[in-house]
Enzyme design. Structure first.
Site, PDB file in Angstrom:
ATOM      1  N   GLY A 180       0.842  -1.156   0.012  1.00 43.29           N
ATOM      2  CA  GLY A 180      -0.025   0.090  -0.138  1.00 43.29           C
ATOM      3  C   GLY A 180       0.903   1.247  -0.189  1.00 43.29           C
TER       4      GLY A 180
ATOM      5  N   LEU B 120      -8.254   2.170  -2.438  1.00 42.47           N
ATOM      6  CA  LEU B 120      -9.455   2.174  -2.459  1.00 42.47           C
ATOM      7  C   LEU B 120      -9.972   3.476  -1.838  1.00 42.47           C
ATOM      8  CD1 LEU B 120     -10.630  -1.503  -0.876  1.00 42.47           C
ATOM      9  CD2 LEU B 120     -10.635  -0.929  -3.268  1.00 42.47           C
ATOM     10  N   ALA B 121      -9.182   4.119  -1.298  1.00 40.05           N
ATOM     11  CA  ALA B 121      -9.364   5.350  -0.770  1.00 40.05           C
ATOM     12  C   ALA B 121     -10.077   6.426  -1.796  1.00 40.05           C
ATOM     13  CB  ALA B 121      -8.156   6.041  -0.045  1.00 40.05           C
TER      14      ALA B 121
ATOM     15  N   GLU C 212     -14.500  17.837   4.120  1.00 34.26           N
ATOM     16  CA  GLU C 212     -15.068  16.562   4.362  1.00 34.26           C
ATOM     17  C   GLU C 212     -15.757  16.719   5.807  1.00 34.26           C
ATOM     18  OE1 GLU C 212     -13.081  13.098   3.555  1.00 34.26           O
ATOM     19  OE2 GLU C 212     -12.591  13.649   1.475  1.00 34.26           O
TER      20      GLU C 212
ATOM     21  N   ARG D 209     -10.694   8.571  13.363  1.00 36.12           N
ATOM     22  CA  ARG D 209      -9.804   9.116  12.658  1.00 36.12           C
ATOM     23  C   ARG D 209     -10.626  10.333  11.880  1.00 36.12           C
ATOM     24  NH1 ARG D 209      -9.246   8.677   7.035  1.00 36.12           N
ATOM     25  NH2 ARG D 209     -10.282   6.585   6.901  1.00 36.12           N
TER      26      ARG D 209
ATOM     27  N   SER E 292      -5.934   9.542   6.710  1.00 36.80           N
ATOM     28  CA  SER E 292      -5.094   8.111   6.662  1.00 36.80           C
ATOM     29  C   SER E 292      -4.106   8.452   5.467  1.00 36.80           C
ATOM     30  CB  SER E 292      -6.321   7.182   6.260  1.00 36.80           C
ATOM     31  OG  SER E 292      -6.870   7.371   5.054  1.00 36.80           O
TER      32      SER E 292
END
Length: 392
Positions: free
Chosen positions: A13, A44-45, A111, A365, A370
């Protein structure tokens, strides 16, 4: 079967890849991954990656991260992540990562639980954009060898220090390999494969956590598991499709069964997830509705094309109707305890990414921290190893 290398990195990753890119070019690096190199959660983020916009943004970025983490974050780690964020973004751009721009200038989105826009993105596949570019760069390095479909089964420990790992190809007749290395970096990802409903790949089962515990490596906050509020509801088995928090950041709203709003969609993830669970219980339903009616169709197609297409495949047109969403296991804030240089409690053993716990995230989080956290502390692991080689 015995192999020797200078550094072994377990995981492909962003944490594993970025550490490899920052390790000394004159050292031999062996990377291994349990599946194919592209099957990491980093791919996938969706949402994006945070960055400190300017000095005036520092206090609010710090406070947003601490507040989301219920003030259980390690302040030193949060400070390091924020201070190094622009450097990391510049590194990514140098590696060919393409972030959204308007008139040639980077554009920022917001966000949940962020007090202002500070998130860079590439459509709704930011993780794929970053990870694929880093993977391509790693594949070009002459000093890096990558072994796919190979699982770490143990650490090799001598005199309380890690001197490598034991691994095995994912074949019935494969023999175990003892891989000896000066330094080992654990970047095996999260624990989602242990859950019925998760956004993670099913092969990510916390291997580094289990093996580390068996050798007395210090762990931290193993009960800190994040539930993402919005994944596409489906009765099909397998990984749940994430509906990024950016959708709510751009104006999407949550409705109960009567199409009534019941929560502030921009609250921290754990708060929103709990509100959804309570609403489902009250309504006697298996999901709630997410509506993108407040987002222009052109913006949906431009910013969220992957979500639009995937929902269409499930029979939902997000430009015309609500979609059913449900919370699912998403991220692990705990893991192998590391210091600010990603060094574990065992000599010569490092950990980075979701596998590690450097305290940045606290108990929960903050959205889009991340990728940034993984990259910052993977680079610090590599730089610490550089210094240790130089000191020898």
């Amino acid at each position: 079967m015995k192999l020797e290398t200078d550094v072994v990195v377990v995981g492909t990753g962003v944490a594993g890849l970025f550490s490899a890119l920052n390790l000394p070019s004159d050292k031999q690096i062996l990377m291994l991954t349990k599946a194919d190199a592209e099957s990491s959660d980093s791919f996938l983020a969706q949402g994006g990656i945070c960055v400190l916009r300017d000095e005036n943004d520092y206090d609010s970025f710090f406070e947003d991260t601490m507040k989301a983490g219920h003030y259980e974050n390690r302040k030193e780690s949060v400070d390091i992540m924020i201070r190094q964020s622009r450097e990391i973004i510049n590194d990514l751009i140098d590696y060919g990562v393409d972030f959204e721009k308007v008139n040639g200038e980077l554009t920022y989105t917001r966000e949940g639980a962020h007090s202002k826009p500070r998130i860079l993105y590439h459509e709704d596949v930011t993780g794929k954009e970053i990870t694929s570019k880093l993977l391509a760069c790693v594949r070009e390095l002459p000093n890096v060898k990558m072994m796919e479909y190979t699982t770490m089964t143990d650490l090799i420990v001598e005199n309380d220090a890690c001197v490598g790992i034991v691994a095995k190809e994912n074949k019935d007749d494969a023999e175990e390999m003892e891989i000896y290395a000066d330094y080992t970096i654990l970047a095996t990802g999260g624990i989602g494969g242990n859950y019925k409903h998760s956004t993670n790949f099913p092969h990510l089962t916390g291997d580094a956590i289990r093996i580390g515990q068996e050798h007395g490596v210090k762990m931290e906050h193993l009960d800190y598991v994040q539930i993402h509020p919005t994944t596409l509801y489906s009765k099909k088995p397998g990984r749940r499709f994430l509906i990024t928090e950016s959708v709510r950041g751009e104006g999407a709203v949550l409705y109960n069964k009567n199409k009534e709003r019941f929560v502030n969609e921009l609250l921290p993830r754990d708060v929103v997830a709990n509100a959804i669970h309570e609403q489902m219980e009250k309504d006697g339903t298996d999901f709630v509705w997410l509506s993108m009616e407040n987002i222009d169709k052109d913006e949906i197609l431009k910013h969220f094309p992957n979500i639009y297409q995937r929902c269409l495949e499930e029979g939902y047109d997000v430009t015309k109707e609500c979609i059913p969403v449900v919370p699912a296991q998403h991220y692990f804030m705990g893991g192998v305890w590391v210091d600010s240089d990603s060094k574990t409690s065992m000599e010569n053993l490092f950990a980075a990414g979701e596998t590690s716990c450097n305290g940045v995230h606290g108990k929960n989080r903050l959205a889009s921290n991340s990728l940034l956290e993984s990259l910052v502390f993977a680079k610090r692991a590599a730089e610490k190893i550089n210094k240790m080689y130089q000191a020898d």
